[in-house]
Enzyme design. Structure first.
Site, short mmCIF file in Angstrom:
data_model
loop_
_atom_site.label_atom_id
_atom_site.label_comp_id
_atom_site.label_asym_id
_atom_site.label_seq_id
_atom_site.Cartn_x
_atom_site.Cartn_y
_atom_site.Cartn_z
N GLU A 111 63.59 26.69 55.86
CA GLU A 111 63.02 27.41 56.99
C GLU A 111 64.03 27.61 58.11
O GLU A 111 63.88 28.51 58.93
CB GLU A 111 61.80 26.65 57.53
CG GLU A 111 60.68 26.52 56.52
CD GLU A 111 59.64 25.49 56.93
OE1 GLU A 111 58.58 25.90 57.43
OE2 GLU A 111 59.90 24.28 56.76
N ARG A 157 48.75 22.71 52.28
CA ARG A 157 48.94 22.27 53.67
C ARG A 157 48.16 20.97 53.90
O ARG A 157 46.94 21.01 54.07
CB ARG A 157 48.49 23.36 54.64
CG ARG A 157 49.32 24.62 54.52
CD ARG A 157 48.86 25.68 55.52
NE ARG A 157 49.76 26.83 55.52
CZ ARG A 157 49.58 27.94 54.82
NH1 ARG A 157 48.50 28.04 54.03
NH2 ARG A 157 50.42 28.93 54.88
N ARG A 170 52.79 19.67 50.52
CA ARG A 170 53.78 19.64 51.60
C ARG A 170 53.51 18.44 52.50
O ARG A 170 52.38 18.22 52.93
CB ARG A 170 53.73 20.93 52.42
CG ARG A 170 54.80 20.96 53.53
CD ARG A 170 54.78 22.28 54.29
NE ARG A 170 53.56 22.46 55.06
CZ ARG A 170 53.26 23.57 55.73
NH1 ARG A 170 54.09 24.59 55.68
NH2 ARG A 170 52.14 23.67 56.40
N CYS A 227 58.01 31.82 49.57
CA CYS A 227 56.70 31.41 50.08
C CYS A 227 56.44 32.12 51.41
O CYS A 227 57.37 32.38 52.16
CB CYS A 227 56.68 29.89 50.25
SG CYS A 227 55.16 29.22 50.94
N HIS A 247 45.61 35.67 67.28
CA HIS A 247 44.44 34.91 66.84
C HIS A 247 43.45 35.81 66.10
O HIS A 247 42.92 35.45 65.04
CB HIS A 247 43.75 34.29 68.05
CG HIS A 247 44.51 33.14 68.63
ND1 HIS A 247 44.37 32.74 69.92
CD2 HIS A 247 45.43 32.32 68.08
CE1 HIS A 247 45.17 31.71 70.17
NE2 HIS A 247 45.82 31.44 69.07
N ARG A 299 57.34 35.10 65.95
CA ARG A 299 56.39 35.83 65.11
C ARG A 299 54.99 35.84 65.69
O ARG A 299 54.12 36.58 65.23
CB ARG A 299 56.37 35.24 63.68
CG ARG A 299 55.90 33.81 63.58
CD ARG A 299 56.13 33.30 62.16
NE ARG A 299 55.82 31.89 61.98
CZ ARG A 299 54.65 31.44 61.53
NH1 ARG A 299 53.71 32.28 61.20
NH2 ARG A 299 54.45 30.15 61.38
N ASN A 319 58.07 32.74 56.69
CA ASN A 319 57.52 32.97 58.03
C ASN A 319 58.45 32.42 59.11
O ASN A 319 58.83 33.12 60.05
CB ASN A 319 56.14 32.33 58.16
CG ASN A 319 55.11 32.98 57.26
OD1 ASN A 319 55.37 34.02 56.66
ND2 ASN A 319 53.94 32.38 57.17
N ASP A 320 58.80 31.15 58.98
CA ASP A 320 59.69 30.53 59.97
C ASP A 320 61.14 30.95 59.76
O ASP A 320 61.91 31.08 60.72
CB ASP A 320 59.57 29.01 59.92
CG ASP A 320 58.43 28.50 60.79
OD1 ASP A 320 58.17 29.09 61.85
OD2 ASP A 320 57.77 27.51 60.40
#
Length: 597
Positions: free
Chosen positions: A445, A307, A345, A516, A200, A479, A468-469
């Site tokens: 992904e 997003r 998206r 991406c 975070h 992650r 990322n995924d």
């Protein structure tokens, strides 16, 4: 008198947000509760009144957190506000509320003590789980408990003395709400003992543009408030009680860092072409409102990922179709002025994103459960059709494309495409004039997409690798977990070879494919992507100027030679060394050019 040089301490850690800062340390408390929680007996006839007092505190804590979310969303962004939202659910969680009330009744004790006992039980239970993601969420439970107790004890959270000057915030770990409560202009840097790159604190620090280093062992016991310290978010280290000589050297380094940053940004409008004439398209990932203006300032060639969770995460009711049209049309208009396409998206929720207006069932592992397109296909009338209709309507105001998240099968993709046609037919029957074809693409992904990629591309116009995924699923490494930092390694040979296979399959189908995510923003990996055949990136806006500068220094021919070696490598360290040497050669080539050689 002891020389300051002799007592300087250098601590190594993990760089999580770029930048350098020098200033006084300011330690903040992240202990469970505001201060010692009192315990006393409650007479039987007063138990109901005590429970009501507890419920009022929960309601006040909820409103307090909602105010924090609104402020963060306005000042920082929707994505960052999502970090705080789980705490709202926690303070009204039926399991937590019931357990506190049962303890009050069974033990005849005050609600403050019952809250303390319940939160400690929850924390111990979650710490014992094998699920890394749930263990990472312990800070939400700790923060929720602090909020409730602050209401009951009439204190303001006891985060430490009020900050009255710019400081470097030092903590064992930063609670999400503490991070956003601090005044931005008074925070020079963050230095923490615990947390990973995707913690975070890291997410918020990067969004707020604050240098940050984590993994600084025992720093809280090694500094006192007012000690001058240095935080280097570029190299991942802290210097405690530095000498005057060290401070002077770091000041010079800090000035150089900002000068280089300004020089890169000054050339952001120059063409993004390699030395041998290959154009690199760099588009922006938009995750917060501030990103839109910054992307336009940096002349992004459109939006590669918008997003759409924006309008769902901050409200208790679903946005209606007209609101969605207004939102999508606004960003389409802004980028149409410079000829850019906006790739919207489809709503991507589940995993760690839970909109208040959409009740989602609990899942033991939500990241491989109902999320992305899977979830949307189970919410056709309330979520998917209204959003598809809004996207089609917004296409009248600019160039718009549609991206489907978490595609896992041809069946799911065909179902989505059929729903798009249904939405289009509805609008045509309502006499709505559909101006032009909207391109529809898939987000890669899930690794299982790769063997069937040709089949998926037969049904889509383009593809985007959501790195990322993709890396997370390919390497089975969470992650979000600090304990998986070493395992979550984008430089792993398996990742490189899979990316090469994706590019090869897309080229075979003559369909564009882009990179991406965080990997796309890694300047060191740019030559690898170009060598693999990728000439389009969609990245966080802060990375755009640096990628443009890096592209101008290299040639595709050299990149292909590098990639040939990368694909043969057997270990990530080999790949990192190949990339490091490549960058060093390009810098040397640039130096020769600058002196006319």
């Amino acid at each position: 008198m002891m020389n300051r040089e002799n007592i300087s301490i250098v601590l190594g850690g993990i760089a999580i947000a770029r930048g350098i800062a020098i200033g006084p340390a300011h330690k903040v408390s992240t202990s469970r509760f505001p201060h010692k929680v009192p315990q006393y007996n409650i007479p039987g006839e007063d138990l109901n009144r005590e429970i009501k007092r507890f419920r009022r505190a929960c309601e006040k804590a909820k409103k307090d957190l909602q105010n924090v979310v609104e402020r963060v969303e306005k000042e920082v962004g929707s994505h960052e506000a999502d970090i705080i939202r789980p705490q709202i659910m926690m303070v009204e969680d039926p399991t937590l509320v019931t357990e506190v009330e049962e303890i009050i009744i069974e033990k005849n004790i005050n609600c403050e003590s019952a809250v303390e006992e319940t939160i400690e039980r929850f924390e111990k239970m979650i710490e014992s789980l094998d699920d890394h993601y749930l263990r990472e969420r312990n800070s939400d439970i700790r923060d929720a408990g602090r909020r409730i107790l602050s209401q009951l004890l009439f204190v303001d959270g006891d985060f430490g003395a009020e900050i009255d000057q710019p400081v470097i915030v030092v903590a064992k770990h930063l609670l999400p709400s503490l991070t956003v409560h601090l005044e931005r202009e008074k925070v020079l840097a963050f230095a923490t003992e615990k947390g990973g790159y995707n913690s975070h604190a890291a997410i918020l620090a990067r969004s707020m543009g604050i240098p940050a280093v984590t993994g600084l062992q025992d720093i809280c016991n090694k500094v006192v408030n007012g000690d001058e310290i240095i935080i280097d978010g570029n190299e991942g280290k802290a210097v405690l009680k530095p000498s005057e000589k060290t401070i002077k050297a770091v000041r010079k380094k800090e000035e150089q860092f900002h000068a280089e940053e300004n020089a890169v940004i000054a050339h952001v409008g120059d063409p993004t072409d390699t030395r041998d004439g290959r154009h690199l398209s760099i588009r922006a990932n938009i995750g917060r409102f501030a990103d839109i203006e910054k992307a336009l300032e940096y002349q992004a060639e459109g939006v590669g990922l918008y997003r759409t969770e924006f309008n769902y995460m901050s409200r208790n009711t679903l946005p209606d179709e007209d609101e969605l049209v207004e939102e999508y049309a606004d960003i389409a208009r802004k980028f149409s002025k410079q000829g850019g396409e906006v790739c919207l998206r489809l709503l991507d929720i589940g995993g760690d994103k839970f909109p208040p207006a959409i009740p989602l069932a609990h899942e033991d592992n939500p990241f491989i459960g109902q999320r992305g397109l899977r979830l949307m296909l189970n919410h056709i009338p309330d979520l998917m059709l209204p959003q598809l209709r809004a996207i089609i309507k917004a296409s009248r105001y600019g160039k718009v494309a549609l991206l489907y998240p978490m595609v896992t099968s041809v069946d799911d993709l065909e179902a989505a495409l059929d729903l798009f046609e249904r939405a289009k037919s509805q609008l045509i029957s309502e006499k709505f004039n559909i101006s032009e074809k909207i391109k529809q693409g898939i987000m890669i992904e899930v690794p299982s997409c790769v063997p069937i990629l040709e089949d998926l591309l037969d049904n889509s116009d383009f593809a985007t690798v959501g790195t990322n995924d993709f890396v997370q699923y390919l390497l089975a490494a969470d992650r979000n977990s600090a304990k998986m930092i070493d395992a979550y390694d984008p430089y792993e040979p398996a990742v490189m070879r899979m990316l090469g296979l994706i590019a090869e399959k897309a080229a075979g189908k003559n369909k564009p494919v882009s990179i991406c995510g965080e990997m796309g923003g890694d300047v060191s990996l740019l030559p690898v992507f170009l060598g693999l055949g990728y000439d389009s990136l969609s990245v966080n806006v802060q990375a755009i100027p640096y990628l443009r500068e890096a592209a101008r220094k290299i040639s595709v021919k050299d990149c292909k030679n590098l990639t040939h070696k990368v694909l043969k490598a057997k270990r990530s360290e080999e790949i990192k060394e190949l990339v490091r040497k490549f960058r060093a050669r390009q810098d040397y080539h640039e130096e020769l050019q600058s002196v006319g050689l």
